[in-house]
Design a protein around this motif. Sequence first.
Motif, PDB file in Angstrom:
ATOM      1  N   LEU A 174       0.658  -1.113  -0.010  1.00 22.70           N
ATOM      2  CA  LEU A 174       0.114   0.046  -0.025  1.00 22.70           C
ATOM      3  C   LEU A 174       0.833   1.317  -0.031  1.00 22.70           C
ATOM      4  N   ASP A 175       0.671   2.062  -1.013  1.00 24.10           N
ATOM      5  CA  ASP A 175       1.230   3.376  -1.090  1.00 24.10           C
ATOM      6  C   ASP A 175       0.380   4.180  -0.188  1.00 24.10           C
TER       7      ASP A 175
ATOM      8  N   ASP B  86      -5.934   1.430  -9.435  1.00 24.55           N
ATOM      9  CA  ASP B  86      -6.131   2.684  -9.754  1.00 24.55           C
ATOM     10  C   ASP B  86      -6.090   3.534  -8.397  1.00 24.55           C
ATOM     11  N   TYR B  87      -6.640   2.599  -7.396  1.00 25.36           N
ATOM     12  CA  TYR B  87      -6.863   3.405  -6.054  1.00 25.36           C
ATOM     13  C   TYR B  87      -8.110   4.171  -6.061  1.00 25.36           C
ATOM     14  N   HIS B  88      -9.073   3.649  -6.684  1.00 26.46           N
ATOM     15  CA  HIS B  88     -10.353   4.187  -6.874  1.00 26.46           C
ATOM     16  C   HIS B  88     -11.308   3.553  -6.015  1.00 26.46           C
TER      17      HIS B  88
ATOM     18  N   SER C  80       6.314  -4.414   7.886  1.00 24.19           N
ATOM     19  CA  SER C  80       5.426  -5.142   6.776  1.00 24.19           C
ATOM     20  C   SER C  80       5.290  -4.578   5.789  1.00 24.19           C
ATOM     21  N   ASP C  81       4.701  -5.429   4.656  1.00 23.64           N
ATOM     22  CA  ASP C  81       4.374  -4.619   3.483  1.00 23.64           C
ATOM     23  C   ASP C  81       2.839  -4.790   3.175  1.00 23.64           C
TER      24      ASP C  81
ATOM     25  N   THR D   6       2.865   8.830   8.477  1.00 23.47           N
ATOM     26  CA  THR D   6       1.404   8.376   8.958  1.00 23.47           C
ATOM     27  C   THR D   6       0.578   9.472   8.196  1.00 23.47           C
ATOM     28  N   LEU D   7      -0.872   9.289   8.547  1.00 24.99           N
ATOM     29  CA  LEU D   7      -1.756   9.835   7.821  1.00 24.99           C
ATOM     30  C   LEU D   7      -2.965  10.558   8.888  1.00 24.99           C
ATOM     31  N   ASP D   8      -2.984  11.862   8.720  1.00 22.00           N
ATOM     32  CA  ASP D   8      -4.073  12.431   9.434  1.00 22.00           C
ATOM     33  C   ASP D   8      -5.363  12.048   8.965  1.00 22.00           C
ATOM     34  N   VAL D   9      -6.249  11.810   9.808  1.00 25.06           N
ATOM     35  CA  VAL D   9      -7.684  11.293   9.739  1.00 25.06           C
ATOM     36  C   VAL D   9      -8.607  12.314  10.110  1.00 25.06           C
TER      37      VAL D   9
END
Length: 166
Positions: free
Chosen positions: A12-13, A109-111, A77-78, A50-53
């Motif tokens: 996951l990118d 396509d990450y859709h 881990s991947d 990380t990601l802000d949510v």
Amino acid sequence: MAKKVMDVVKGLDLKRYAGRWYEIASLPVPYLPKDGEDTRATYTPKDDGTLDVLNESWVNGKRNFVKGNAYKADPSSDEAKLKVKFYLPPSNPTFTVVGDYWVLYLDADYHYAIVGEPSRTSLFILSRQSHIDDKIYNQLVQKAVDEGYDVSKLRKTPQSKTPPPQ
């Protein structure tokens, strides 16, 4: 009969995954409004990986939201096994709630994405668009069934033709 091990997306990118996702359907969970509409999540990448949510939903025209942070459960881990930490209440955070956020399916396509967790009690079908074709929806539901989910209580999330503003 034992449930099979869940397949989780590999590689996951997070930067590509970031952005706005609309909830197309979900299983009811106690920490989200049962009658929410225009439900969406916005993920913003941070320099630390990380990601802000920001999760938002509207009930009777009133915006409900919660903020948090998502991060890889195992940085080595991947697999797309994330943890999400929410700060409650959003206006004056006094405690945190941490949960699993496993990306079970993601198209090339990450859709479209399917997100769940190991106990199979929460499930979210997400899309970059607020509406999707019935054929795609049915394919995503079938993928959830293939992962061992009982989709009999799956609720399609009402989405307006024009989503609420930022």
